[in-house]
Design a protein around this motif. Sequence first.
Motif, PDB file in Angstrom:
ATOM      1  N   THR A  47       0.836  -1.195   0.000  1.00  0.00           N
ATOM      2  CA  THR A  47       0.000   0.000   0.000  1.00  0.00           C
ATOM      3  C   THR A  47       0.872   1.246   0.000  1.00  0.00           C
ATOM      4  O   THR A  47       1.827   1.339   0.776  1.00  0.00           O
ATOM      5  N   GLU A  48       0.563   2.177  -0.891  1.00  0.00           N
ATOM      6  CA  GLU A  48       1.253   3.466  -0.943  1.00  0.00           C
ATOM      7  C   GLU A  48       0.186   4.558  -0.833  1.00  0.00           C
ATOM      8  O   GLU A  48      -0.496   4.873  -1.807  1.00  0.00           O
ATOM      9  N   GLY A  49       0.028   5.098   0.366  1.00  0.00           N
ATOM     10  CA  GLY A  49      -1.041   6.071   0.599  1.00  0.00           C
ATOM     11  C   GLY A  49      -2.389   5.395   0.457  1.00  0.00           C
ATOM     12  O   GLY A  49      -2.684   4.414   1.147  1.00  0.00           O
ATOM     13  N   ARG A  50      -3.194   5.882  -0.490  1.00  0.00           N
ATOM     14  CA  ARG A  50      -4.510   5.298  -0.728  1.00  0.00           C
ATOM     15  C   ARG A  50      -4.483   4.242  -1.833  1.00  0.00           C
ATOM     16  O   ARG A  50      -5.508   3.633  -2.144  1.00  0.00           O
ATOM     17  N   ASP A  51      -3.316   4.037  -2.431  1.00  0.00           N
ATOM     18  CA  ASP A  51      -3.213   3.112  -3.557  1.00  0.00           C
ATOM     19  C   ASP A  51      -2.690   1.751  -3.129  1.00  0.00           C
ATOM     20  O   ASP A  51      -1.840   1.653  -2.234  1.00  0.00           O
ATOM     21  N   THR A  52      -3.196   0.717  -3.785  1.00  0.00           N
ATOM     22  CA  THR A  52      -2.694  -0.650  -3.598  1.00  0.00           C
ATOM     23  C   THR A  52      -2.004  -1.084  -4.878  1.00  0.00           C
ATOM     24  O   THR A  52      -2.587  -0.990  -5.974  1.00  0.00           O
ATOM     25  N   ILE A  53      -0.765  -1.562  -4.745  1.00  0.00           N
ATOM     26  CA  ILE A  53       0.024  -1.976  -5.916  1.00  0.00           C
ATOM     27  C   ILE A  53       0.370  -3.449  -5.771  1.00  0.00           C
ATOM     28  O   ILE A  53       0.896  -3.882  -4.744  1.00  0.00           O
ATOM     29  N   HIS A  54       0.042  -4.226  -6.812  1.00  0.00           N
ATOM     30  CA  HIS A  54       0.327  -5.668  -6.830  1.00  0.00           C
ATOM     31  C   HIS A  54       1.534  -5.928  -7.725  1.00  0.00           C
ATOM     32  O   HIS A  54       1.623  -5.384  -8.835  1.00  0.00           O
ATOM     33  N   THR A  55       2.460  -6.744  -7.234  1.00  0.00           N
ATOM     34  CA  THR A  55       3.594  -7.178  -8.057  1.00  0.00           C
ATOM     35  C   THR A  55       3.358  -8.629  -8.451  1.00  0.00           C
ATOM     36  O   THR A  55       3.267  -9.513  -7.594  1.00  0.00           O
ATOM     37  N   VAL A  56       3.238  -8.873  -9.751  1.00  0.00           N
ATOM     38  CA  VAL A  56       2.946 -10.222 -10.260  1.00  0.00           C
ATOM     39  C   VAL A  56       4.026 -10.612 -11.272  1.00  0.00           C
ATOM     40  O   VAL A  56       4.734  -9.755 -11.800  1.00  0.00           O
ATOM     41  N   PRO A  57       4.190 -11.924 -11.537  1.00  0.00           N
ATOM     42  CA  PRO A  57       5.206 -12.358 -12.509  1.00  0.00           C
ATOM     43  C   PRO A  57       4.897 -11.809 -13.908  1.00  0.00           C
ATOM     44  O   PRO A  57       3.735 -11.744 -14.329  1.00  0.00           O
ATOM     45  N   LYS A  58       5.942 -11.443 -14.607  1.00  0.00           N
ATOM     46  CA  LYS A  58       5.789 -10.907 -15.960  1.00  0.00           C
ATOM     47  C   LYS A  58       5.276 -11.960 -16.929  1.00  0.00           C
ATOM     48  O   LYS A  58       4.678 -11.635 -17.970  1.00  0.00           O
ATOM     49  N   SER A  59       5.473 -13.224 -16.594  1.00  0.00           N
ATOM     50  CA  SER A  59       5.016 -14.317 -17.455  1.00  0.00           C
ATOM     51  C   SER A  59       3.498 -14.315 -17.632  1.00  0.00           C
ATOM     52  O   SER A  59       2.975 -14.902 -18.585  1.00  0.00           O
ATOM     53  N   MET A  60       2.793 -13.641 -16.735  1.00  0.00           N
ATOM     54  CA  MET A  60       1.335 -13.516 -16.872  1.00  0.00           C
ATOM     55  C   MET A  60       0.960 -12.760 -18.133  1.00  0.00           C
ATOM     56  O   MET A  60      -0.024 -13.055 -18.799  1.00  0.00           O
ATOM     57  N   LEU A  61       1.770 -11.750 -18.463  1.00  0.00           N
ATOM     58  CA  LEU A  61       1.500 -10.899 -19.617  1.00  0.00           C
ATOM     59  C   LEU A  61       2.847 -10.403 -20.164  1.00  0.00           C
ATOM     60  O   LEU A  61       3.270  -9.275 -19.905  1.00  0.00           O
ATOM     61  N   PRO A  62       3.535 -11.250 -20.937  1.00  0.00           N
ATOM     62  CA  PRO A  62       4.901 -10.916 -21.383  1.00  0.00           C
ATOM     63  C   PRO A  62       5.000  -9.637 -22.217  1.00  0.00           C
ATOM     64  O   PRO A  62       6.013  -8.962 -22.190  1.00  0.00           O
ATOM     65  N   GLU A  63       3.954  -9.305 -22.969  1.00  0.00           N
ATOM     66  CA  GLU A  63       3.988  -8.141 -23.858  1.00  0.00           C
ATOM     67  C   GLU A  63       3.412  -6.887 -23.209  1.00  0.00           C
ATOM     68  O   GLU A  63       3.097  -5.913 -23.912  1.00  0.00           O
ATOM     69  N   ALA A  64       3.241  -6.882 -21.902  1.00  0.00           N
ATOM     70  CA  ALA A  64       2.637  -5.729 -21.222  1.00  0.00           C
ATOM     71  C   ALA A  64       3.515  -4.495 -21.357  1.00  0.00           C
ATOM     72  O   ALA A  64       4.731  -4.582 -21.478  1.00  0.00           O
ATOM     73  N   TYR A  65       2.879  -3.325 -21.351  1.00  0.00           N
ATOM     74  CA  TYR A  65       3.610  -2.061 -21.395  1.00  0.00           C
ATOM     75  C   TYR A  65       3.006  -1.099 -20.381  1.00  0.00           C
ATOM     76  O   TYR A  65       1.884  -1.271 -19.903  1.00  0.00           O
TER      77      TYR A  65
END
Length: 465
Positions: free
Chosen positions: A195-213
């Motif tokens: 959690t950063e302030g009011r935001d929630t940030i998830h860190t997931v493996p890149k293999s889920m979506l290799p072409e993500a930008y």
Amino acid sequence: MPKRNSSDTKIYVLDTNILLHEPHAFLSFKEHDVVIPMTVLEELDYIKDSKKDVARDARVSIRAMEDLLHDATPEEMLAGVTMEGMGAGSTAPSGSLSIFTDLNMAETQQVFTSNENDNRIINVALHLQKTFAPQQVVLVTKDLNMRLKAKGAGLAHVEDYRTDQLITDIKYLSRGFHQFEGNFWDAVKSVDSRTEGRDTIHTVPKSMLPEAYVNEFLLDDSKHFAGLVEAVNQDSLEILDLGYERLMSRHAWGITPKNIGQAMALHALLDPHIDLVVLTGPAGSGKTLLALAAALEMVVERNMYDKIIVTRSTPEIAESIGFLPGTEEEKMLPWLAAITDSLEVLHKHDENTKGSMNYIMEKANIQYKSVNFMRGRSIQNSIVILDESQNLTASQLKTIITRCGEGTKIIVGGNLAQIDSNYLSAVTSGLTYLVEKFKYFSGSATINLDGVVRSRLASFAEENL
């Protein structure tokens, strides 16, 4: 004429429209030789002094060729001057550039006897094909009818200019979001949330979506999850949890999204960290209305910017706006009627709609400008709305975007199904080039709005006509 007669290299004959589309196009053919017929130089000479939008491109192309050929003798210009040293990297040219004096070609060398410019250029390509066989000679033109005529006359190789074409089919164009089947969390094998302030940030493996930008939205079919790719690392993705319902509840200047596409667009438009927002989609999907509503919200309500500049290209069918009466802004009003229509919609419930519109135009300092007069400007701390951008080339879009100075946000909208240009298609449009070039830039976001929200009549027409 090209000095080499080898099957390893090709000879490219360029049509005028290639040099108007990309003034430095002759430098894009690597080790191959390039031939410019004299007719092409004549056409560039005529266009450079005209009042057409492409006059500047003609002048740029002529200067670039003069820089290369200014020390060459007449004999060397005809034989071919090497282009080595005119570029850097793996795409640097190493072939030669030559001028072909097709105006003096004997009739025995000509297939077409009529004196039209297109026929002269095709005659050059056919003559070179015969002279340099088996070396491949390729005519490069954006004119579809000219390509058909050339093939019908016996030219074996005819191409469109594809150096600036980043995708082969419009179906591969980035949409700005990725949709997961079922529930998003069912596809997640491991996650680290913070959690950063009011935001929630998830860190997931890149293999889920290799072409993500960066700034790509993530959705699922269950309509429970909505996220935004905040960062792309070597083996992981950082995803900001937006929440589907929270995303749908965003609003600007009294406008709320009617579908998830508009909600994503509104989020990107209102994000101060995103400098370039590209909105694509069919007529009636809400591109102009959302852009204007977000601009008014940020200028009038939040005081984040000083003014709104609205611009668009004027179609070549009416390339001069000088015959319309009034100031530049008054001349542009017919072309920017979509903006005034949207402004009217935003204030239709006011007691005095016309009075409200005039007040807001003054309060938000809305300025209507022609694309022709954007060159040379430096626009500071403003919102620029560029409408109907599908008719612009990549170099024209570059001219406009490079005008944007400190603190300026640009919103580019267009419908790739409504291209009016004679030489552009959906895959060669500057709008398509912009989407693909900027998708990995952290300061930009692209949203494809695919739902027509005007009326059931408009929806039916978009799908069936």
